[in-house]
Design an enzyme around this catalytic site. Sequence first.
Site, mmCIF file in Angstrom:
data_model
loop_
_atom_site.group_PDB
_atom_site.id
_atom_site.type_symbol
_atom_site.label_atom_id
_atom_site.label_comp_id
_atom_site.label_asym_id
_atom_site.label_seq_id
_atom_site.Cartn_x
_atom_site.Cartn_y
_atom_site.Cartn_z
ATOM 1 N N SER A 59 0.670 -1.548 -0.062
ATOM 2 C CA SER A 59 -0.109 0.240 -0.071
ATOM 3 C C SER A 59 0.696 1.333 0.278
ATOM 4 O O SER A 59 0.694 2.168 -0.462
ATOM 5 C CB SER A 59 -1.049 0.293 1.265
ATOM 6 O OG SER A 59 -0.184 -0.438 2.430
ATOM 7 N N ASP A 222 -4.826 7.210 9.074
ATOM 8 C CA ASP A 222 -5.085 6.419 10.054
ATOM 9 C C ASP A 222 -4.002 5.822 10.560
ATOM 10 O O ASP A 222 -3.951 4.403 11.214
ATOM 11 C CB ASP A 222 -5.649 4.810 8.972
ATOM 12 C CG ASP A 222 -3.865 4.757 8.081
ATOM 13 O OD1 ASP A 222 -2.868 5.574 8.459
ATOM 14 O OD2 ASP A 222 -3.831 4.054 7.422
ATOM 15 N N HIS A 225 -0.474 4.918 7.508
ATOM 16 C CA HIS A 225 0.173 5.270 6.009
ATOM 17 C C HIS A 225 0.418 6.766 6.063
ATOM 18 O O HIS A 225 0.332 7.478 6.136
ATOM 19 C CB HIS A 225 -0.891 4.615 5.084
ATOM 20 C CG HIS A 225 -1.574 3.358 5.148
ATOM 21 N ND1 HIS A 225 -2.377 2.604 5.483
ATOM 22 C CD2 HIS A 225 -0.608 2.285 4.436
ATOM 23 C CE1 HIS A 225 -2.388 1.722 5.446
ATOM 24 N NE2 HIS A 225 -1.638 0.937 4.376
#
Length: 264
Positions: A59, A222, A225
């Site tokens: 990601s 979050d 990330h």
Amino acid sequence: MALAAALGAVVAARQVLRLQAGLARRTIGKALGEEAHRADRTYKKKYGDRVDLLVLGDSIAAGLGAETPRQTLGAQLARRLARQTQRAVRLHTAAVVGAESSMLRSQLAGLPAGYRPDVAVIVVGGNDVTHRVRPATSAEHLAEAIEALRAVGCEVVVGTCPDLSALASVPQPLRALAGRVSRQLAEEQRAVATELGARAVALAQVVGPFFVAQPDEMFAIDRFHPSGAGYRRTAKALLPSVLAALGHAETVPAGHFAPVAAGS
């Protein structure tokens, strides 16, 4: 009795870690969804003499957490590479949110027929840590991907696993354990990359301190990330080794590792 108590404590500790890991995955995995912005295109077409840049991994490589396509890791790296080389850069992002090192094979298999990148950037490892994949096993999958890319004449730059102990969103003692394993994995990745002719960038060393010192700016909502600012910093950190891989730089800063010379 003492042995039984000790065994009971070990079992209890493992259960706590398992529960914390599950909670962390559920919390982190939902805040941003599962799709990163798509930023694939040719940057600075007017320069000509195109460089094909491939981004593989998880990601972070995909750019999850960036607010716009321009803020993804691939886009920020492509723009900087174009400016520094005065060459057009065509970006292809094959990275997948949630990918582990074992999935690099499928990312390579899914590339367009006849596609031959000039340089590939691989950032992977965080999901291997959270899913308790042995660092040696992760490194084997990375080695397979590097060998496949090198076999078609592609230069490779590996951004090693970030130090997960910097993640305040992950509770203790899981954070400390994840930090230890992530550092071990990063070292395995550095060793295998440089031994196979790739370059490695120790992200924990060259960009990690910025995330520790400026978490509100560097992390997305979050707290796991990178944000757009975090990706900008990461792209700047990777750029010297990408330039060196393409022959546009002779030296690299601390935290960047060149391929190990044959016979050394």
